[in-house]
Design an enzyme around this catalytic site. Structure first.
Site, PDB file in Angstrom:
ATOM      1  N   GLU A 158       0.842  -1.201   0.000  1.00  0.00           N
ATOM      2  CA  GLU A 158       0.000   0.000   0.000  1.00  0.00           C
ATOM      3  C   GLU A 158       0.872   1.244   0.000  1.00  0.00           C
ATOM      4  O   GLU A 158       2.042   1.188   0.370  1.00  0.00           O
ATOM      5  CB  GLU A 158      -0.863   0.037   1.279  1.00  0.00           C
ATOM      6  CG  GLU A 158      -1.723  -1.181   1.459  1.00  0.00           C
ATOM      7  CD  GLU A 158      -2.486  -1.156   2.781  1.00  0.00           C
ATOM      8  OE1 GLU A 158      -2.488  -0.115   3.475  1.00  0.00           O
ATOM      9  OE2 GLU A 158      -3.060  -2.208   3.112  1.00  0.00           O
ATOM     10  N   LYS A 169       2.125   4.686   1.617  1.00  0.00           N
ATOM     11  CA  LYS A 169       2.185   5.218   2.979  1.00  0.00           C
ATOM     12  C   LYS A 169       1.864   6.710   2.905  1.00  0.00           C
ATOM     13  O   LYS A 169       2.701   7.517   2.489  1.00  0.00           O
ATOM     14  CB  LYS A 169       3.572   4.993   3.591  1.00  0.00           C
ATOM     15  CG  LYS A 169       3.633   5.388   5.050  1.00  0.00           C
ATOM     16  CD  LYS A 169       4.943   4.968   5.676  1.00  0.00           C
ATOM     17  CE  LYS A 169       4.969   5.213   7.172  1.00  0.00           C
ATOM     18  NZ  LYS A 169       4.680   6.559   7.577  1.00  0.00           N
ATOM     19  N   ASP A 220       1.238  10.470   3.820  1.00  0.00           N
ATOM     20  CA  ASP A 220       1.944  11.313   4.777  1.00  0.00           C
ATOM     21  C   ASP A 220       0.976  12.343   5.366  1.00  0.00           C
ATOM     22  O   ASP A 220       0.888  13.475   4.896  1.00  0.00           O
ATOM     23  CB  ASP A 220       3.118  12.001   4.071  1.00  0.00           C
ATOM     24  CG  ASP A 220       4.147  12.479   5.062  1.00  0.00           C
ATOM     25  OD1 ASP A 220       4.005  12.171   6.264  1.00  0.00           O
ATOM     26  OD2 ASP A 220       5.096  13.171   4.648  1.00  0.00           O
ATOM     27  N   TYR A 232      -7.107   2.555   5.651  1.00  0.00           N
ATOM     28  CA  TYR A 232      -6.179   1.474   5.314  1.00  0.00           C
ATOM     29  C   TYR A 232      -6.241   0.265   6.255  1.00  0.00           C
ATOM     30  O   TYR A 232      -5.449  -0.652   6.138  1.00  0.00           O
ATOM     31  CB  TYR A 232      -4.744   1.988   5.213  1.00  0.00           C
ATOM     32  CG  TYR A 232      -4.292   2.849   6.381  1.00  0.00           C
ATOM     33  CD1 TYR A 232      -4.215   2.347   7.656  1.00  0.00           C
ATOM     34  CD2 TYR A 232      -3.942   4.182   6.164  1.00  0.00           C
ATOM     35  CE1 TYR A 232      -3.802   3.128   8.704  1.00  0.00           C
ATOM     36  CE2 TYR A 232      -3.521   4.982   7.206  1.00  0.00           C
ATOM     37  CZ  TYR A 232      -3.451   4.442   8.478  1.00  0.00           C
ATOM     38  OH  TYR A 232      -3.051   5.229   9.515  1.00  0.00           O
ATOM     39  N   LYS A 265      10.461   3.476   3.812  1.00  0.00           N
ATOM     40  CA  LYS A 265      10.368   4.922   3.556  1.00  0.00           C
ATOM     41  C   LYS A 265      11.310   5.338   2.426  1.00  0.00           C
ATOM     42  O   LYS A 265      12.437   4.863   2.343  1.00  0.00           O
ATOM     43  CB  LYS A 265      10.733   5.695   4.832  1.00  0.00           C
ATOM     44  CG  LYS A 265       9.835   5.331   6.015  1.00  0.00           C
ATOM     45  CD  LYS A 265       8.991   6.471   6.494  1.00  0.00           C
ATOM     46  CE  LYS A 265       9.794   7.522   7.184  1.00  0.00           C
ATOM     47  NZ  LYS A 265       8.923   8.534   7.813  1.00  0.00           N
ATOM     48  N   CYS A 317      19.145  47.762   7.154  1.00  0.00           N
ATOM     49  CA  CYS A 317      17.883  47.395   6.510  1.00  0.00           C
ATOM     50  C   CYS A 317      17.953  47.711   5.009  1.00  0.00           C
ATOM     51  O   CYS A 317      18.273  48.836   4.632  1.00  0.00           O
ATOM     52  CB  CYS A 317      16.725  48.162   7.151  1.00  0.00           C
ATOM     53  SG  CYS A 317      15.161  47.868   6.299  1.00  0.00           S
ATOM     54  N   CYS A 328      15.377  50.693   4.251  1.00  0.00           N
ATOM     55  CA  CYS A 328      15.453  52.058   4.773  1.00  0.00           C
ATOM     56  C   CYS A 328      16.836  52.414   5.325  1.00  0.00           C
ATOM     57  O   CYS A 328      17.055  53.536   5.773  1.00  0.00           O
ATOM     58  CB  CYS A 328      14.372  52.278   5.837  1.00  0.00           C
ATOM     59  SG  CYS A 328      14.676  51.337   7.335  1.00  0.00           S
ATOM     60  N   CYS A 374      14.548  45.217  11.817  1.00  0.00           N
ATOM     61  CA  CYS A 374      14.764  46.626  11.514  1.00  0.00           C
ATOM     62  C   CYS A 374      13.940  47.411  12.541  1.00  0.00           C
ATOM     63  O   CYS A 374      12.720  47.235  12.619  1.00  0.00           O
ATOM     64  CB  CYS A 374      14.275  46.931  10.098  1.00  0.00           C
ATOM     65  SG  CYS A 374      14.101  48.706   9.828  1.00  0.00           S
ATOM     66  N   CYS A 428      10.154  52.698   8.038  1.00  0.00           N
ATOM     67  CA  CYS A 428      10.596  51.694   7.072  1.00  0.00           C
ATOM     68  C   CYS A 428       9.444  51.347   6.115  1.00  0.00           C
ATOM     69  O   CYS A 428       8.430  50.782   6.538  1.00  0.00           O
ATOM     70  CB  CYS A 428      11.082  50.449   7.806  1.00  0.00           C
ATOM     71  SG  CYS A 428      11.574  49.138   6.691  1.00  0.00           S
TER      72      CYS A 428
HETATM   73  S1  IVH Z   1      -1.123   0.615   8.809  1.00  0.00           S
HETATM   74  C1  IVH Z   1      -0.953  -1.504  12.756  1.00  0.00           C
HETATM   75  N1  IVH Z   1      -1.180   1.625   6.383  1.00  0.00           N
HETATM   76  O1  IVH Z   1       1.976   5.430   9.054  1.00  0.00           O
HETATM   77  C2  IVH Z   1      -0.994  -0.890  11.403  1.00  0.00           C
HETATM   78  N2  IVH Z   1      -0.373   3.012   8.157  1.00  0.00           N
HETATM   79  O2  IVH Z   1       4.406   4.886  10.692  1.00  0.00           O
HETATM   80  C3  IVH Z   1      -1.167   0.539  11.485  1.00  0.00           C
HETATM   81  N3  IVH Z   1       0.228   5.268   7.461  1.00  0.00           N
HETATM   82  O3  IVH Z   1       0.501   5.639  12.219  1.00  0.00           O
HETATM   83  C4  IVH Z   1      -0.829   1.344  10.344  1.00  0.00           C
HETATM   84  N4  IVH Z   1      -0.272   5.034   5.335  1.00  0.00           N
HETATM   85  O4  IVH Z   1      -0.531   7.016  10.317  1.00  0.00           O
HETATM   86  C5  IVH Z   1      -0.863   1.851   7.687  1.00  0.00           C
HETATM   87  N5  IVH Z   1      -1.324   2.379   4.201  1.00  0.00           N
HETATM   88  C6  IVH Z   1      -1.018   2.608   5.479  1.00  0.00           C
HETATM   89  C7  IVH Z   1      -0.525   3.848   5.947  1.00  0.00           C
HETATM   90  C8  IVH Z   1      -0.204   4.009   7.292  1.00  0.00           C
HETATM   91  C9  IVH Z   1       0.167   5.866   6.259  1.00  0.00           C
HETATM   92  C10 IVH Z   1       0.734   5.924   8.693  1.00  0.00           C
HETATM   93  C11 IVH Z   1      -0.141   5.741   9.896  1.00  0.00           C
HETATM   94  C12 IVH Z   1       0.737   5.124  10.950  1.00  0.00           C
HETATM   95  C13 IVH Z   1       2.098   5.468  10.448  1.00  0.00           C
HETATM   96  C14 IVH Z   1       3.104   4.448  10.923  1.00  0.00           C
END
Ligand code: IVH
Length: 665
Positions: free
Chosen positions: A111, A113, A115, A223, A310, A404, A407, A422, A428
């Site tokens: 999946e 991740k 942010d 998720y 990551k 500055c 001025c 300043c 200014c």
């Molecule tokens: S699963 C026990 N799936 O990443 C499983 N987390 O570093 C719980 N996050 O706190 C998380 N995308 O906020 C999961 N596809 C994804 C995610 C995801 C982002 C975040 C989530 C979690 C953090 C962990």
């Protein structure tokens, strides 16, 4: 003929379906105009028939001005985080460990991740009943009122096999476009910028005003599902069910059987993430079977059936051409690097932030240096390093300026913040124009004029500060280059209209350092006129909840400065609002004398601040936490369980909005 109740229910059903089509499937079937019409009709009916109130009606999506209070709530299942890695070797280790432990066939769901900030959504009987942040993993903040405004989060689930009780875990995110617009707006208002969409989403979900949350257009992805009656033993299948019930689930989830397939997914998204409309910082790998997940179990911090890989931050190498120093409305000087344009995460980067002198020195920057820039989400990227080997030795070392640039006044360094200021507040031009810009901005006096108009009027000598706006005459404007009768009239009208802007916003418009919108509101409540505020001592100021020494000192400094006193005086003479509405102040009695109230929950009839004022205006006191000195708890909806329990234990009387209003009738 439908009864009003039937019509309300039908409208709610239709709007929910359109929300799903639009926000989850991204396939709207009606025009925005049609949609707005349905929404308006529903709002009308709900206002006319309050007996059919429903906390999950689609009309809650627009938010309200009721001040949120976030109660701490315990999670039913702890919210664990994930083991993070930047190393492909550790991904291989994870895969092999799972294989060894299970010793049978298994599948891995890959999946994105996201942010953003994680959220837990509790549904019972198909209704969203609570939304809680991760907090410390054991307890989080109840942010239901704000979450209800996020349109891709269903308020009511529909379809087959929906368990009676279910918890959906997911991420609240702010798309790049929304993030960039928000930061542009904040830059114009000299409010601190959010560093990245994650911080912006986290800040937004904790806002006290859910209308502002609604305006910021957050999105979400689900998720993971939890509950005793999930439809399948496969995580992948459960997510597919969730999508049918109304949740937004990413289409980019993939089941893999081999490490090769997993690495293919990782490599693909490391590159392709540039083209997503939102930020991801890696991929998450999860064992698909729930039974196998249970067998693998968890450590105290992480599940053993999942890992997050990551991505490395994206960076580019380019040349430093020059450094410009910008002066803001408070006089703070910020250095900005001008770069040879370079492509980074899909956008052409020409400028980078250098923050302050310490940062310039730490990088040992020279003009002409080859520098590394990283986006990391900031509106302007930052310089994270210098390729010193590429240095020719010709470029001059970058020095922070001593005077500055606007001025010529010698700058002063504020040691606490490593920032240069300043000090020429009165003279200014950059500060003066910056203050005017802040004064007219939407959340302040909301006068319809852009930076070009301010520049023009200032350069023609028509305005020397914002108070001069109120002296402008039709003849001054109509003959300006590219101006006509219409634009002159419009501006004068907009200026006139600003005279009715309420006191808290006028206070914000003054631009006192550290007095943002919320602080201005608090000060106005505690000191209902500018005279009261001006006379308040440091101690008086610091008794107000949320006002510390730094803000109190800044307020004192402002009123100690004759330039600002004169400015305020002239604004007063033009009839701006410098006290809370007379209406609010008039209704005073002693009916609540000697009684202390604690306010908890969300309210329907008045805002929380209005209740606070009503209590004070009738001689009562407002306490911030329940104690034996509390006489009454004014309880709205969703009063926190901890408070309720404490109130019961101490035998404190809990009253509703209606009961309270009767008391002061
Ligand atoms: S699963 C026990 N799936 O990443 C499983 N987390 O570093 C719980 N996050 O706190 C998380 N995308 O906020 C999961 N596809 C994804 C995610 C995801 C982002 C975040 C989530 C979690 C953090 C962990």
């Amino acid at each position: 003929m439908k009864t009003p109740k039937e019509e309300i229910e039908e409208l709610r059903r239709q709007i929910r379906e359109h929300d799903y089509n639009y926000y989850v499937l991204a396939q709207p079937v009606i025009s925005d105009y049609e949609y707005d019409r349905l929404m308006r009709r529903l709002m009308e009916l709900e206002a006319q028939y309050p007996e059919y109130y429903d906390p999950n009606s689609p009309t809650v999506r627009v938010g309200s001005d009721i001040t949120n209070e976030f109660e701490q709530v315990e999670h039913r299942y702890p919210m664990l985080s994930l083991q993070n890695t930047y190393s492909t070797n550790e991904v291989t280790d994870f895969f092999n460990r799972v294989k060894r432990t299970l010793n049978e066939d298994f599948e891995i769901v890959c999946e994105l991740k996201f942010d953003g900030v994680s959220i837990s959504l509790i549904y019972e009987n198909r209704q969203l009943i609570r939304a809680v942040t991760r907090g410390d993993g054991i307890r989080g903040d109840d942010v239901t009122t704000n979450v209800r405004t996020i349109r891709s989060i269903p308020l009511v689930l529909y379809g087959d096999h929906v368990p009676f009780s279910i918890e959906a875990r997911g991420e609240i995110i702010m798309p790049w476009k929304v993030f960039e617009e928000l930061n542009k707006e904040r830059e114009a208002q000299e409010e601190p910028l959010f560093a990245n969409p994650r911080n912006a989403a986290a800040g937004t979900i904790k806002l006290q005003d859910s209308r502002e949350v609604a305006r910021r257009k957050l999105e979400s992805f689900i998720y993971y599902l939890l509950g005793d009656e999930l439809p399948s033993d496969s995580h992948f299948e459960n997510l597919n069910h969730a999508r049918k019930w109304g949740f937004r689930v990413s289409e980019e989830i993939k089941k893999c059987r081999t490490l090769e397939e997993i690495f293919e997914y990782i490599t693909y998204w490391d590159k392709e993430r540039q083209n997503l409309p939102f930020a991801i910082d890696g991929v998450v790998l999860k064992v698909d079977s729930l039974t196998q997940q249970q067998r693998l179990g968890a450590t105290s911090k992480f599940p053993r059936w999942a890992i997050a890989y990551k991505f490395n931050p994206e960076r580019a190498l380019t040349r430093l051409l020059s450094v410009t120093f910008q002066v803001g409305r408070t006089g703070a000087v910020t250095p900005v690097a001008n770069l040879e344009p370079v492509l980074l995460s899909g956008t052409l980067v020409k400028r980078a932030s250098l923050y302050n002198e310490d940062m310039i020195n730490a990088l040992d920057l020279h003009i002409g240096d080859r520098v590394y820039v990283e986006k990391g989400g900031e509106i302007i990227p930052k310089i994270t390093g210098v390729d010193k080997d590429a240095r020719t030795g010709e470029g001059e070392k970058v020095q922070f300026i001593k005077y500055c640039p606007e001025c010529g006044t010698p700058l002063i360094r504020d040691e606490d913040e490593a920032i240069y200021y300043c000090p020429n507040i009165e003279g200014c031009p950059a500060q003066i124009k910056g203050r005017i810009q802040h004064f007219v901005s939407r959340k302040a006096m909301d006068i319809d004029m852009g930076p070009e108009t301010i520049e023009l009027l200032y350069s023609k000598g028509l305005i020397k500060d914002a108070a001069d706006l109120y002296n402008l005459k039709f003849e001054d404007l109509v003959n300006l280059e590219r101006w006509g009768e219409k634009s002159a009239k419009n501006l004068l009208q907009s200026i006139e209209k600003s005279k009715s802007v309420p006191y808290p916003r006028v206070l914000y418009a003054l631009g006192i350092r550290y007095v943002g919108e919320t602080v201005a509101q608090k000060l106005a409540q505690a000191f209902p006129s500018i005279d009261a505020l001006e006379q308040a001592s440091m101690e008086d100021l610091m008794t107000v909840d949320g006002i510390g020494e730094r803000i109190a000192q800044s307020v004192k400094d402002y009123f100690a400065n004759p330039v600002f006193c004169d400015f305020v005086q002239r604004l007063r003479s033009h009839g701006l609002q410098f006290s809370l509405n007379q209406e609010n102040l008039k209704r005073q009695s002693d009916k609540l004398k000697g009684k202390t109230f604690v306010i908890s929950g969300t309210f329907r009839l008045h805002s929380r601040d209005e209740y606070k004022s009503l209590i004070v205006q009738n001689g009562g006191k407002v306490g911030s936490s329940v104690s034996k000195n509390t006489d009454y708890i004014l309880a709205g909806e969703n009063m926190g369980p901890a408070k309720l329990e404490k109130a019961n234990r101490l035998g404190i009387k809990i009253i509703t909005e209606e009961e309270f209003l009767k008391m002061i009738e």
